[in-house]
Each structure stands twice: as C-alpha cells, then as structure tokens.
Write a protein that holds these residues in place. Structure first.
Motif, PDB file in Angstrom:
ATOM      1  N   ASP A 325       0.620  -1.260  -0.284  1.00  0.00           N
ATOM      2  CA  ASP A 325       0.068   0.123   0.014  1.00  0.00           C
ATOM      3  C   ASP A 325       0.965   1.149  -0.077  1.00  0.00           C
ATOM      4  N   SER A 328       2.448   1.666  -3.424  1.00  0.00           N
ATOM      5  CA  SER A 328       1.914   2.247  -4.246  1.00  0.00           C
ATOM      6  C   SER A 328       0.864   3.524  -4.417  1.00  0.00           C
ATOM      7  N   GLN A 387      -3.638   4.014 -10.583  1.00  0.00           N
ATOM      8  CA  GLN A 387      -3.477   2.834  -8.739  1.00  0.00           C
ATOM      9  C   GLN A 387      -4.011   2.015  -8.944  1.00  0.00           C
ATOM     10  N   THR A 390      -2.125  -0.260 -10.994  1.00  0.00           N
ATOM     11  CA  THR A 390      -0.345   0.108 -10.480  1.00  0.00           C
ATOM     12  C   THR A 390       0.117  -1.073  -9.217  1.00  0.00           C
ATOM     13  N   ARG A 391      -1.484  -1.329  -8.552  1.00  0.00           N
ATOM     14  CA  ARG A 391      -1.449  -1.820  -7.076  1.00  0.00           C
ATOM     15  C   ARG A 391      -1.523  -3.143  -7.111  1.00  0.00           C
TER      16      ARG A 391
END
Length: 404
Positions: A325, A328, A387, A390-391
């Motif tokens: 997290d 990210s 986002q 990407t995570r």
C-alpha cells in the motif's frame, strides 16, 4: 348822492314813491310778499287756486303720495351671491340676508350694510408688500422675536382669512381686521418663545405655522370676531441681519457634520455586514475543519486498531500488505521512476508521465542476470484506474518473487 334826496321823488330803493306822514323815510319791505308769490305759482302748476296762501288738498295729496312711494322704494336692495346683507333698525341688528333682492324699511328706520363673505383677505405680519412696485418692506417691530434659548429671529408670515359671520364681524369688535393682526402676532410670539432657534429655523417650520393658526383661531372665536383663518404661510425666517454671516458659518459647519456622520454610517453599513459574513464563514470553516479532523482521527484510530488486530493474526501478510500500500501510494503520485538491479549496473527509466497521458502498458525488463529470471510488469492508466492497476501489478510481482 342819496337815494331819498329831497326834491327827487321815486328814488326809494324799496319801491315806495310816496311819503309816510309827510316825511321822506322809506317804507320797510314785507317778507310775506315774496312767499305769497311763490305759493301762488305752485298752486297754478297743480291747478289749484289761492286760498289764504295755502295748497289745495289735491295738490298736497299728490305730492305726499309721490314722496311716500319714493321713500318706500329706497328700501329695496340687492345682495350678490358672495355677499351678506346686515339689516339694522335704529342701529340694532335685525336680520342677515343672503343673495337676491330684498326690502327693508327705509331710512331713518332701518338701514343695511353689505359684507363680502367670500373675499380672501390678507394680513401681513413682519413686512408689508407693495403690489404696485413688487417690493417688500420689513417691519422690525413685528418681525423680531425672542426664542426660548434667548436668541432673536426675524419671522415674517402672511395670514389669509374670510368673514364667517357678517353680524359678528360688524358689531362685536370695533375693528376686526386690526384685531386679527394683533391676535396672530401675539400667537406667533408665543409659539416662537416656546421653541428654540434651531427648531424654528430648520425642521420646526411646519409645526410653528400649524400651532399659530390653531392658537389664533381659538382666540378669535373667543372674541366673537366672526372671522375664520384659512391659511398661515411662513414667508421667511432668518436670524437678525447683523449675525447672518456668523449664523451661515454655523449652519455650514452643522451640515458638514451631518455629511460626515452620514458618510461614516454608510461606510459602517458597508463594512460591518461583510465583516460579520466573513467571521461567520471562518467560524463555519473552523467548525467543519474541527469535525473533519476529529472524524479523520477517529477513522485513523479505528483503522490502526483493525490493522493491529490483523497483524496479530498474520504478521507477515499484514506487513507485506502495508508495504504494498505504501509503494502504491508513492508510485501513484510519481511521474518519473528509475529502477536499478542488485549489482547496481543496469538502470531502467520508466516514463510514467507518458504512460499516464497515453494509458499504455510497458513491461519490465529483467532486473538481474543471476539466473533468477525475475520479471515485473507495471501498468499506468488514466481516468482514475492508474493507482489500482499499479497496485495489482506490484502485488503480482511481489507474489511471484516470493513463490520463486
């Protein structure tokens, strides 16, 4: 030479040609001789005959009848619509007649006086107007008055009035018009004496006029003048001529003070609402920020408690999740990333700014040559999905690395 000179008869101026008793003295004239001649001529005119020097009964009756008719006709009079007739008998009031023809017993028994009750009469207090020359003359003895605060003012008014009762107007007062002038002047002095100078000169003009009219009318009614005041007009009110320049300066200063006060009040009325609105807005923002911070802190506290609970159950998984997290969040807000290998030789530049603009996917190249065969793939997209993508890619990369 004398009229009665001896030896010349017939020269007597009285018409006596003979002597009286043998003498030369003249005979005295008889005055009844001329009167008899006149009476005889009057009798001849009316057809009568001389009878001891008197008139005949017929001629005297005709003369008397004509005289009586003329005397009776002299009692006829006409009253116009705007007038009233006041009939008096031996000087005492008898009747008041209105418009039209009327008759009264002739003089000297009765007489009539005509009064115009619709005429607008004018009384000037403090000045005299000359209508022919259009000039106005000041009367200081009437216009100068003392106010309550011991100042002197110059007041001029014009009073218009009418006759309400012709009977009272003629008989109750010797000169009602002069009485009205005195009453109005007295009422004006009383009202001005009960008022201040500023009140009389500025906002109190209408009130002064109204009070003067009411007070003067009450006094006229108590006198039985038979007059009614229709209007009172304030022509002019000024300080005395000797102090008018100083008073003008005072008035100007007072006006400047009022102007400055009005400007200050206008500025205050403009600034105060804005300030109050701004203060209210800041209070609302502070309250909202207060509620936001408390809610955020409460949420963070609850999240931390939940993370602690999960960490106690699975420390490794929770730690990896926190790491993912964090990465990210960092990578989601970064447009340029440099990735290096473990040996520190190979660097790979990821143009994330172009990836965000174009929404493309760029695979990672191998990060090392030690035979591990690690490979990662990163995806950066737009429209709110960068986002999360990407995570997910980072999680997949780390999972594959742990499994290997």
């Amino acid at each position: 030479m004398a009229w009665n000179e001896p030896g010349k008869p017939g020269q007597d101026p009285w018409g006596n040609s003979g002597n009286n008793g043998g003498g030369n003295s003249p005979k005295k004239p008889n005055k009844n001789d001329d009167l008899d001649v006149i009476v005889k001529k009057v009798q001849d005119i009316f057809g009568g005959q001389s009878n001891g020097g008197g008139f005949s009964s017929i001629g005297g009756g005709v003369i008397l009848a004509v005289a009586v008719i003329v005397w009776l006709l002299s009692g006829i009079y006409i009253v116009d619509p705007a007038e009233r007739g006041v009939v008096t008998r031996f000087g005492a009031f008898v009747d008041e007649t209105k418009a039209g023809p009327h008759w009264h017993m002739p003089f000297p028994i009765e007489s009539v006086k005509i009064v115009n009750v619709d005429q607008i009469r004018t009384a000037e207090i403090g000045y005299r107007a000359d209508n022919r020359s259009s000039r106005t003359g000041n009367v200081p003895s009437e216009s100068l008055m003392l106010t309550k605060d011991e100042n002197i003012v110059d007041v001029k008014i014009a009073v218009q009035y009418q006759v309400r009762s012709a009977n009272k107007y003629l008989f109750n007062l010797s000169d009602p018009d002069v009485t009205l002038r005195s009453v109005v002047e007295s009422a004006l002095r009383e009202v001005v004496g009960q008022s201040s100078m500023d009140f009389v000169l500025t906002e109190g003009r209408n009130e002064v006029v109204s009070r003067v009219q009411t007070l003067a009318q009450d006094r006229l009614d108590s006198y039985g003048a038979g007059l009614v005041i229709t209007s009172v007009n304030l022509q002019d009110v000024q300080p005395p001529e000797q102090v008018q320049s100083a008073f003008a300066d005072v008035v100007k200063a007072r006006e400047d003070r009022e102007r400055v006060i009005n400007e200050a009040e206008a500025y205050a009325n403009d600034i105060l609402p804005k300030a109050r609105g701004k203060a209210a807005r800041e209070l609302e923002e502070a309250s909202a920020y207060h509620d936001q911070v408390i809610a955020q802190a409460t949420g963070e506290s609850a999240r931390f408690d939940s993370i602690v609970s999960e960490y106690q159950k699975a420390p490794e998984v929770t730690r990896n999740r926190l790491y993912i997290d964090a990465i990210s969040t960092v990578l989601g807000n970064t447009t340029k990333i440099f990735v290096g290998s473990d040996s520190g030789n190979n660097l790979l530049y990821l143009p994330l700014d172009k990836m965000v603009n174009q929404g493309t996917t760029i695979p990672f190249k191998p990060l090392s040559t030690d035979g591990t065969g690690t490979q990662a793939q990163a995806t950066q997209t737009t429209n709110g999905t960068s986002q999360s993508s990407t995570r997910s890619n980072i999680r997949e990369y780390l999972r594959n690395r742990e499994l290997r």
